[in-house]
Design an enzyme around this catalytic site. Structure first.
Site, PDB file in Angstrom:
ATOM      1  N   GLU A 120       0.832  -1.198   0.000  1.00 43.42           N
ATOM      2  CA  GLU A 120       0.000   0.000   0.000  1.00 43.42           C
ATOM      3  C   GLU A 120       0.870   1.254   0.000  1.00 43.42           C
ATOM      4  O   GLU A 120       1.740   1.398   0.862  1.00 43.42           O
ATOM      5  CB  GLU A 120      -0.891   0.051   1.245  1.00 43.42           C
ATOM      6  N   CYS A 121       0.656   2.139  -0.932  1.00 43.42           N
ATOM      7  CA  CYS A 121       1.295   3.457  -0.994  1.00 43.42           C
ATOM      8  C   CYS A 121       2.818   3.314  -0.952  1.00 43.42           C
ATOM      9  O   CYS A 121       3.427   3.018  -1.970  1.00 43.42           O
ATOM     10  CB  CYS A 121       0.767   4.356   0.118  1.00 43.42           C
ATOM     11  N   GLY A 122       3.463   3.486   0.193  1.00 41.54           N
ATOM     12  CA  GLY A 122       4.907   3.289   0.253  1.00 41.54           C
ATOM     13  C   GLY A 122       5.302   1.893  -0.169  1.00 41.54           C
ATOM     14  O   GLY A 122       6.345   1.693  -0.807  1.00 41.54           O
TER      15      GLY A 122
END
Length: 450
Positions: A327-329
């Site tokens: 997720e994201c990072g």
């Protein structure tokens, strides 16, 4: 605590207080943290909460209270989900302190999801932080306006911040109709450093909390009394997962990957997972059945992620079909690398490259459905979550997506969940439903049984 077996409900109670603000930047975070520390100093076990999709404030709460802070978000979880999250966190605590978000009535589409809304769901008394620099009698108009804006408001009183002097406090007291629980003087020594996504994480903070300041300027005993006036709540007992899986999931946990909803970890455990925590910055990939890469700050640790032993090991495992959810990072780390003044090579599993921007590229709630393509994302699973990032991912032309967002930007125009084999990377910080966590655990079990 009383259990109604027929209705499968639990009636429970705990003293609780919500700290709201008239706006962002009014001092509610400093006052909330000081109050948590002051209550703990009195020997109380404090259970902290944060309203909204925030990862940073909860890390400070957790450090102060010694108990994991939970998010309360009605947009992602629904009203019953808010009560269940509150209930599941409170056993063993003496009092719950809930930090609000933005201004008291600021929510999604009017007041939905606002601090005032959550306070009403939890039947929790609310204290409003008002900065009073350059103000005297006008504070009463502000307090009255917030109290009467909604007829069923739970506002029980105010805490006045940035009070200039004892004389100023006397002026603020005169004519008050709404109870005043604190006169906090101006003090800049407790400012917390920030970076592009907000304040620094709780683990990075080295200065003390303003506990003495809050003890000397706020009526702590009265705040406890008001918190204790909260009535009992009813919560529906959650349904246990029907899965009988026993899998091990590797969870990346270090300064680069530090954004996780406690709710998600508990949902995975409910579905049958246990965790092995590791640092992609310095550890080898653990021997696990799946990997969960949360959000965080990979761009600040790009070199260590490039040279860490886990990079090539995760790439090899992904090529072999290990289920990996980022997720994201975590999404960024799964791409080919970070471009900029200097480029860094990352795992290269997903066909795209990453760049950082000077301002945020997406901010807001996400809603959508999975499209299939991997066992992690079987078709038709509802997605709810939030996105907030300063990066952009430029995908290759042949990139495939396993999520479609009706609300939210995702990686590109509502397409999210880029995937290769059994690896999925998305910008959405998902709020796991039982169906979503079951899918992840089921994918891990399939890998284990190969």
């Amino acid at each position: 605590m009383q259990i109604n077996e027929e209705a499968k409900q639990v009636k429970f109670n705990i003293p609780r207080i919500v700290i709201a603000g008239i706006q962002s930047g009014c001092g509610k975070t400093t006052i909330t943290r000081g109050l948590m520390a002051a209550l703990k100093r009195r020997g109380l076990v404090v259970q902290p909460f944060k309203i909204g999709p925030d990862f940073i404030d909860p890390s400070h709460h957790t450090r102060i209270c010694g108990r994991v802070s939970r998010n309360l978000d009605v947009v992602m979880s629904g009203e019953e989900g808010v009560i269940e999250s509150f209930f599941s966190a409170c056993p063993g605590a003496d009092i719950a302190v809930i930090e609000g978000v933005m201004g008291m009535y600021d929510g999604l589409d009017s007041t939905y999801g606002s601090t005032a809304h959550i306070a009403k769901i939890l039947k929790a008394p609310l204290l409003l932080v008002i900065p009073v620099h350059g103000m005297a009698n006008s504070v009463h108009a502000i307090a009255s306006g917030f109290k009467n804006y909604e007829p069923d408001s739970t506002l029980a009183g105010v805490i006045l911040n940035k009070v200039g002097s004892p004389r100023h406090a006397d002026l603020l007291r005169a004519g008050a109709e709404i109870p005043q629980f604190g006169f906090v003087p101006k003090d800049t020594s407790f400012h917390t450093m920030s970076r592009h996504l907000g304040l620094i994480m709780g683990e990075e903070k080295t200065t003390d909390e303003p506990v003495t300041l809050i003890e000397e300027s706020c009526e702590i005993s009265e705040i406890i009394r008001v918190a204790s006036s909260a009535p009992p709540l009813n919560v529906d007992l959650h349904k246990e997962s029907s899965l009988s899986c026993k899998v091990t999931i590797g969870v990346a946990k270090d300064p680069a990957f530090c954004f996780y909803y406690q709710h998600n970890l508990e949902m995975l455990e409910r579905s049958g997972a246990k965790f092995v925590y590791f640092s992609p910055m310095q550890d080898h990939k653990p021997d696990v059945d799946a990997i969960y890469l949360g959000g965080g700050y990979p761009e600040l640790h790009a070199e260590m992620l490039e040279t860490g032993p886990a990079r090539d090991e995760i790439r090899s495992a992904c090529d072999d079909g290990l289920p990996v959810f980022g997720e994201c990072g975590g999404l960024l780390y799964l791409t080919e690398g970070l471009s900029g003044e200097r480029s860094y090579r990352w795992t290269g599993v997903l066909p795209g490259s990453t760049e950082m921007a000077q301002r945020f590229q997406a901010l807001g709630y996400c809603e959508g459905r999975t499209l299939g393509g991997t066992s992690l994302t079987p078709e038709g699973v509802e997605i709810k979550g939030h996105e907030f990032h300063y990066s952009t991912v430029t995908p290759s032309r042949d990139a495939r997506y396993s999520m479609s967002l009706a609300r939210g930007k995702g990686i590109s125009d509502g397409q999210d969940g880029m995937y290769v084999h059994e690896t999925v990377g998305c910008y959405t910080h998902c709020w796991f439903s039982g169906q979503f966590s079951d899918a992840i655990v089921r994918a891990a079990e399939n890998w284990r049984k190969r």
